[in-house]
Write a protein that holds these residues in place. Structure first.
Motif, PDB file in Angstrom:
ATOM      1  N   GLY A   1       0.813  -1.209   0.000  1.00  0.00           N
ATOM      2  CA  GLY A   1       0.000   0.000   0.000  1.00  0.00           C
ATOM      3  C   GLY A   1       0.842   1.251   0.000  1.00  0.00           C
ATOM      4  O   GLY A   1       1.917   1.298   0.612  1.00  0.00           O
ATOM      5  N   ARG A   2       0.326   2.292  -0.635  1.00  0.00           N
ATOM      6  CA  ARG A   2       1.074   3.547  -0.752  1.00  0.00           C
ATOM      7  C   ARG A   2       1.293   4.220   0.593  1.00  0.00           C
ATOM      8  O   ARG A   2       2.228   5.003   0.759  1.00  0.00           O
ATOM      9  N   LEU A   3       0.415   3.939   1.593  1.00  0.00           N
ATOM     10  CA  LEU A   3       0.545   4.569   2.903  1.00  0.00           C
ATOM     11  C   LEU A   3       1.443   3.774   3.851  1.00  0.00           C
ATOM     12  O   LEU A   3       1.768   4.276   4.926  1.00  0.00           O
ATOM     13  N   ALA A   4       1.827   2.566   3.485  1.00  0.00           N
ATOM     14  CA  ALA A   4       2.628   1.746   4.396  1.00  0.00           C
ATOM     15  C   ALA A   4       3.970   2.380   4.754  1.00  0.00           C
ATOM     16  O   ALA A   4       4.370   2.352   5.929  1.00  0.00           O
ATOM     17  N   PRO A   5       4.711   2.965   3.814  1.00  0.00           N
ATOM     18  CA  PRO A   5       6.003   3.552   4.184  1.00  0.00           C
ATOM     19  C   PRO A   5       5.932   4.994   4.648  1.00  0.00           C
ATOM     20  O   PRO A   5       6.965   5.618   4.876  1.00  0.00           O
TER      21      PRO A   5
ATOM     22  N   ALA B   1       9.280  10.602  12.942  1.00  0.00           N
ATOM     23  CA  ALA B   1       8.008   9.893  12.980  1.00  0.00           C
ATOM     24  C   ALA B   1       8.190   8.519  12.356  1.00  0.00           C
ATOM     25  O   ALA B   1       9.064   8.318  11.498  1.00  0.00           O
ATOM     26  N   VAL B   2       7.373   7.575  12.786  1.00  0.00           N
ATOM     27  CA  VAL B   2       7.540   6.175  12.409  1.00  0.00           C
ATOM     28  C   VAL B   2       6.358   5.718  11.562  1.00  0.00           C
ATOM     29  O   VAL B   2       5.194   5.842  11.977  1.00  0.00           O
ATOM     30  N   SER B   3       6.650   5.175  10.397  1.00  0.00           N
ATOM     31  CA  SER B   3       5.619   4.673   9.490  1.00  0.00           C
ATOM     32  C   SER B   3       5.209   3.255   9.893  1.00  0.00           C
ATOM     33  O   SER B   3       5.922   2.572  10.649  1.00  0.00           O
ATOM     34  N   PRO B   4       4.070   2.757   9.372  1.00  0.00           N
ATOM     35  CA  PRO B   4       3.702   1.365   9.641  1.00  0.00           C
ATOM     36  C   PRO B   4       4.768   0.362   9.198  1.00  0.00           C
ATOM     37  O   PRO B   4       5.049  -0.605   9.921  1.00  0.00           O
ATOM     38  N   LEU B   5       5.359   0.584   8.045  1.00  0.00           N
ATOM     39  CA  LEU B   5       6.377  -0.344   7.552  1.00  0.00           C
ATOM     40  C   LEU B   5       7.592  -0.361   8.469  1.00  0.00           C
ATOM     41  O   LEU B   5       8.103  -1.434   8.837  1.00  0.00           O
ATOM     42  N   ARG B   6       8.049   0.806   8.854  1.00  0.00           N
ATOM     43  CA  ARG B   6       9.207   0.862   9.753  1.00  0.00           C
ATOM     44  C   ARG B   6       8.883   0.218  11.096  1.00  0.00           C
ATOM     45  O   ARG B   6       9.713  -0.501  11.669  1.00  0.00           O
TER      46      ARG B   6
ATOM     47  N   ALA C   1      -0.552 -11.151   4.451  1.00  0.00           N
ATOM     48  CA  ALA C   1      -0.401  -9.835   3.808  1.00  0.00           C
ATOM     49  C   ALA C   1      -1.101  -8.774   4.643  1.00  0.00           C
ATOM     50  O   ALA C   1      -2.177  -9.008   5.202  1.00  0.00           O
ATOM     51  N   ILE C   2      -0.456  -7.610   4.729  1.00  0.00           N
ATOM     52  CA  ILE C   2      -1.050  -6.442   5.389  1.00  0.00           C
ATOM     53  C   ILE C   2      -1.175  -5.345   4.346  1.00  0.00           C
ATOM     54  O   ILE C   2      -0.182  -4.955   3.716  1.00  0.00           O
ATOM     55  N   VAL C   3      -2.391  -4.849   4.159  1.00  0.00           N
ATOM     56  CA  VAL C   3      -2.646  -3.768   3.208  1.00  0.00           C
ATOM     57  C   VAL C   3      -2.950  -2.505   3.999  1.00  0.00           C
ATOM     58  O   VAL C   3      -3.882  -2.475   4.806  1.00  0.00           O
ATOM     59  N   VAL C   4      -2.172  -1.456   3.781  1.00  0.00           N
ATOM     60  CA  VAL C   4      -2.353  -0.180   4.474  1.00  0.00           C
ATOM     61  C   VAL C   4      -2.905   0.823   3.467  1.00  0.00           C
ATOM     62  O   VAL C   4      -2.211   1.226   2.530  1.00  0.00           O
ATOM     63  N   VAL C   5      -4.158   1.206   3.664  1.00  0.00           N
ATOM     64  CA  VAL C   5      -4.830   2.111   2.733  1.00  0.00           C
ATOM     65  C   VAL C   5      -5.592   3.162   3.525  1.00  0.00           C
ATOM     66  O   VAL C   5      -5.739   3.066   4.742  1.00  0.00           O
ATOM     67  N   GLY C   6      -6.093   4.168   2.824  1.00  0.00           N
ATOM     68  CA  GLY C   6      -6.887   5.181   3.514  1.00  0.00           C
ATOM     69  C   GLY C   6      -6.681   6.568   2.962  1.00  0.00           C
ATOM     70  O   GLY C   6      -6.503   6.762   1.754  1.00  0.00           O
TER      71      GLY C   6
ATOM     72  N   ILE D   1      -4.800  -8.773   6.120  1.00  0.00           N
ATOM     73  CA  ILE D   1      -5.214  -7.809   7.130  1.00  0.00           C
ATOM     74  C   ILE D   1      -5.253  -6.439   6.477  1.00  0.00           C
ATOM     75  O   ILE D   1      -4.281  -6.021   5.834  1.00  0.00           O
ATOM     76  N   VAL D   2      -6.367  -5.735   6.632  1.00  0.00           N
ATOM     77  CA  VAL D   2      -6.480  -4.375   6.093  1.00  0.00           C
ATOM     78  C   VAL D   2      -6.382  -3.389   7.244  1.00  0.00           C
ATOM     79  O   VAL D   2      -7.096  -3.511   8.246  1.00  0.00           O
ATOM     80  N   VAL D   3      -5.499  -2.406   7.092  1.00  0.00           N
ATOM     81  CA  VAL D   3      -5.339  -1.316   8.056  1.00  0.00           C
ATOM     82  C   VAL D   3      -5.810  -0.036   7.391  1.00  0.00           C
ATOM     83  O   VAL D   3      -5.278   0.375   6.353  1.00  0.00           O
ATOM     84  N   LEU D   4      -6.825   0.592   7.994  1.00  0.00           N
ATOM     85  CA  LEU D   4      -7.356   1.846   7.478  1.00  0.00           C
ATOM     86  C   LEU D   4      -6.723   3.034   8.206  1.00  0.00           C
ATOM     87  O   LEU D   4      -6.684   3.056   9.438  1.00  0.00           O
ATOM     88  N   ILE D   5      -6.260   4.011   7.448  1.00  0.00           N
ATOM     89  CA  ILE D   5      -5.740   5.258   7.984  1.00  0.00           C
ATOM     90  C   ILE D   5      -6.722   6.362   7.618  1.00  0.00           C
ATOM     91  O   ILE D   5      -7.167   6.448   6.470  1.00  0.00           O
ATOM     92  N   GLY D   6      -7.070   7.225   8.568  1.00  0.00           N
ATOM     93  CA  GLY D   6      -7.984   8.314   8.255  1.00  0.00           C
ATOM     94  C   GLY D   6      -8.475   9.014   9.496  1.00  0.00           C
ATOM     95  O   GLY D   6      -8.141   8.636  10.622  1.00  0.00           O
ATOM     96  N   GLY D   7      -9.325  10.038   9.281  1.00  0.00           N
ATOM     97  CA  GLY D   7      -9.769  10.869  10.371  1.00  0.00           C
ATOM     98  C   GLY D   7     -11.237  10.759  10.708  1.00  0.00           C
ATOM     99  O   GLY D   7     -11.714  11.475  11.594  1.00  0.00           O
TER     100      GLY D   7
END
Length: 758
Positions: free
Chosen positions: A395-399, A416-421, A453-458, A531-537
């Motif tokens: 996912g584009r938001l993972a890094p 700051a720490v990304s999900p991938l890191r 697999a972990i998909v980071v989207v949002g 696993i899907v991880v949603l990022i958002g507000g």
């Protein structure tokens, strides 16, 4: 007003001391000058804050008094606000001759915006912790860093209700419920005030972004006082020093000139004695009328009031008493806070310190909401098995360390720490392969080769957030004062510069980007252990793909430690402690209509979970929902409740095999109607070791069951057959509540007959 002889002597002595000592050139110093003496006298009990303010006003010139009522920086700095906002406090009302430091402003919804400071998870993520004690610790850290950066005033407490999740600044609020919002906002206020004055914003009915400068909100008395204002009142009762008025109009009047709310409600009905500031630049429409209506300070520059008030005062267009009333509010609040806050100015070494980073990580962990966790093989997919050897992160938001929008609440942490890191740090011996997702075939190949697999989207700052400009530059919406040559050129400069820094605005859709949906479907088809991880507000609809995904988490904009927090939750080092602060519907049509270009809107009492309850729509995930890694049961033992509030005792048991947490939520509903609507009364987060049970006492707020008589301003219980229910999320059905209501043997029939919850 008569004073005793001791008090008169103290005032005389104070005046002599102040007159003898030279003014300090350090505007943050409160010793050796008139202001310092005022603070000392209040701290010692020799003067009260009002008397101290009067003493200071007696020593001020007319120009200095008028200078309290707007920002200190010249209007020529207007185009530079987006740059200066993150570099220094904005000052209003400083009088160096008397040592008056003035209001030294910093934004701070997710941390201090000045310099490199701790970036906490956004406000709505912290709402998902449902933990006021934790939020108070966040407030303490924000107040400490605010003062360490040279400010004394933090606009960190945003309690506007999330009427619709498409609101661009949803991430800055505490969600859709007045009780949750009031409790969490009050906690932040108490923490901030230890070191800095706390400002609550945006008063009132500010829940859309693109047309925030112009939109006119119509609202009836019931919805206004029983839905959209109670949490503001709660935060003021918690000690908030100041209120920031909003840009929008309410019932035809811009908020800076809205006497009905700024004076009749805020001052006369609620008894607020602090000061009111405008929202920035575009929040003042008339220098004189706004002052008369109860708006004390025009922020952040010398604009309309600097131009118009001196002449208005000389001509008698504004009364001297009106000017002094606002001046007194400003000075008494500053003196009182300086006399009661922590005395020592914090060291800059505490900014983004290990302790504050650890707090940011804890908050992020406890905010993550586990929405789905199906069994894969012999166990649920989460937490990740300790035997895992190959993980795909896609996912584009993972890094990316995605901290939220780039508006006025933006914090720039030192790192700051990304999900991938975070995952790479947590799983150093695991092979982690990645794909951005832009090439779906490549993403499928990476996913198929991995065990999980972990998909980071949002979402990110391009999808939602604060918006300063929308389309062209329309200074016409800002009134005749801003449309004149006086400010036209600086405004156009500000708009062009701001457009480089601020994007987002209200969302056009509650769905993910189509490319994210395609990516999820592609990865799940290649690897069912996804696993899907949603990022958002705020809310993101999941109906187009949710049934295909075995595990789903909402990780918000998780702050500078968000990546480590997410990894710790995914690997089982911490439990996902979050619970939804809003309902997640199956269809956007189940929510109120939302037109982000609307010039006028109607706000009623039907929104969020309450709207779904009333119309009979089942949500995808209800308000208050969240899973953990253990099983917890609860049972309502007893409750006492009337129109002044009450408490409920609930037995909570961890029936699982690991430590875990839940949020026990107490709801009330009128079960005499066909579709009862749940009203949150109180809540408490509970953490338990496996096999342990405990009884918790939860304080209940009567507000959601009360109604206000507009004529008398008196509150009374709404009619109905009320039942109280303990739950771990908003109840899907009130059948059990009906049985509870009619089977309970200890009902006070007299109370029941007049509609009181029992």
């Amino acid at each position: 007003m008569e004073m005793n002889a001791g008090r008169r002597a103290a005032r005389a002595q104070y005046g002599r001391r102040a007159g003898r000592r030279a003014a300090s050139t350090d505007t943050m110093t409160t010793e050796g000058n008139a202001y310092g003496e005022a603070v000392r006298a209040v701290r010692a009990g020799e003067l009260d804050a009002d008397e101290a303010a009067d003493q200071l006003i007696d020593q001020m010139t007319v120009e200095e008094v008028l200078g309290l009522l707007d920002g200190d920086s010249p209007r020529l700095l207007l185009p530079l606000i987006p740059i200066l906002h993150g570099r220094r406090p904005f000052v209003a009302g400083a009088v160096s001759r008397l040592g008056i430091p003035g209001i030294r402003f910093s934004d701070g919804a997710r941390g201090v915006v000045i310099g490199a400071c701790t970036a906490f998870p956004v406000t709505i993520a912290r709402a998902a912790t449902w933990d006021p004690l934790l939020e108070e610790r966040v407030g303490l850290a924000i107040g400490l860093e605010t003062r360490a950066r040279g400010a004394n005033y933090s606009a960190s407490v945003c309690v506007n209700l999330l009427r619709h999740p498409a609101w661009g600044r949803a991430q800055e609020c505490y969600g859709e419920d007045p009780v949750l919002t009031g409790r969490m906002g009050s906690a932040l206020t108490r923490g901030v005030r230890v070191h800095a004055m706390a400002c609550v914003k945006h008063f009132a009915l500010n829940s859309m972004e693109n047309e925030r400068f112009e939109v006119d909100v119509s609202v009836d008395e019931h919805a206004l006082h029983e839905v959209y204002l109670p949490h503001f009142k709660a935060v003021l009762e918690a000690g908030a020093d100041s209120v920031m008025s909003s840009y929008n109009r309410v019932r035809g009047e811009y908020m800076d000139v809205n006497r009905a709310l700024l004076t009749d409600v805020l001052r006369n009905e609620w008894g607020f004695s602090g000061f009111v500031t405008s929202d920035w630049v575009f929040g003042t429409h008339d220098a004189v009328v706004s002052l008369q209506a109860g708006m004390d300070v025009e922020m952040p520059l010398r604009l309309l009031r600097a131009r118009d008030l001196p002449t208005a005062l000389r001509r008698g267009d504004v009364a001297r008493a009106t000017v002094l009333r606002s001046a007194r509010r400003i000075l008494r609040t500053g003196v009182l806070h300086a006399a009661t806050r922590e005395v020592a100015r914090p060291s800059a070494a505490l900014i983004a310190s290990p302790a504050h980073r650890a707090l940011a990580r804890q908050v992020a962990e406890e905010s993550i909401v586990l929405l789905k966790n199906e069994t894969s093989g012999a166990a649920p997919l989460l937490p990740l098995a300790p035997t895992i050897r190959h993980l795909a992160v896609i996912g584009r938001l993972a890094p990316r360390a995605n901290l939220g929008d780039h508006g006025s609440s933006r914090v720039r942490p030192p790192s700051a720490v990304s999900p991938l890191r975070g995952l790479r740090e947590a799983l150093p011996s695991v092979r982690i392969t990645t794909a951005s997702g832009t090439n779906e075939r490549a993403a499928a190949a990476v996913a198929a080769a991995a065990e999980t697999a972990i998909v980071v989207v949002g979402l990110d700052q391009h999808d939602e957030g604060e918006s300063v400009v929308t389309g062209g530059v329309d200074v016409g919406v800002l009134g005749r004062e801003f449309g004149s040559g006086f400010l036209r050129r600086p405004l156009i400069g500000l708009a062009h510069l701001a457009s480089r820094f601020v994007r987002g605005g209200d969302r056009s859709s509650l769905n993910l980007r189509p490319s994210d949906v395609r990516l999820i479907r592609t990865v799940v088809a290649a690897n069912p252990r996804t696993i899907v991880v949603l990022i958002g507000g705020s809310a993101i609809l999941t109906e187009a793909w949710r049934d295909r995904v075995p595990a789903l988490l909402l990780a918000w904009y998780g702050g500078m430690e968000g990546g480590r927090a997410l990894a710790n939750v995914l690997t089982g080092g911490a439990e996902p402690g979050g619970r939804l602060p809003f309902v997640l519907p199956t269809d956007a049509a189940h929510l109120p209509s939302f037109d982000r270009a609307a010039k006028s809107v109607i706000y009623d009492d039907k929104w969020g979970q309450r709207r779904l309850d009333g119309e009979g729509h089942a949500p995808a995930f209800p308000f208050g929902f969240g899973l953990g890694y253990t099983t917890i049961e609860h049972r309502l033992l007893d409750h006492r409740f009337d129109d002044s509030g009450g408490s409920a005792d609930v037995l909570v048991t961890n029936t699982g095999d690991r430590e875990g947490s839940t949020v026990v939520q107490i709801y009330a509903a009128d079960v005499s109607i066909r579709r009862p609507v749940a009203q949150l009364l109180g809540f408490q987060k509970v953490k338990l070791q496996p096999g342990v049970e405990t009884t918790v006492r939860i304080t209940l707020d009567a507000g959601p069951t009360l109604q206000r008589d507009p004529a008398t301003r008196r509150w009374s219980t709404r009619a109905g057959d009320w039942a109280v229910l303990a739950a771990q999320h908003s109840p899907a059905s009130w059948a059990d509540a009906r049985q509870l209501r009619h089977a309970e043997k200890s009902i006070d029939e007299e109370s029941a007959s007049d509609g009181r919850p029992t």
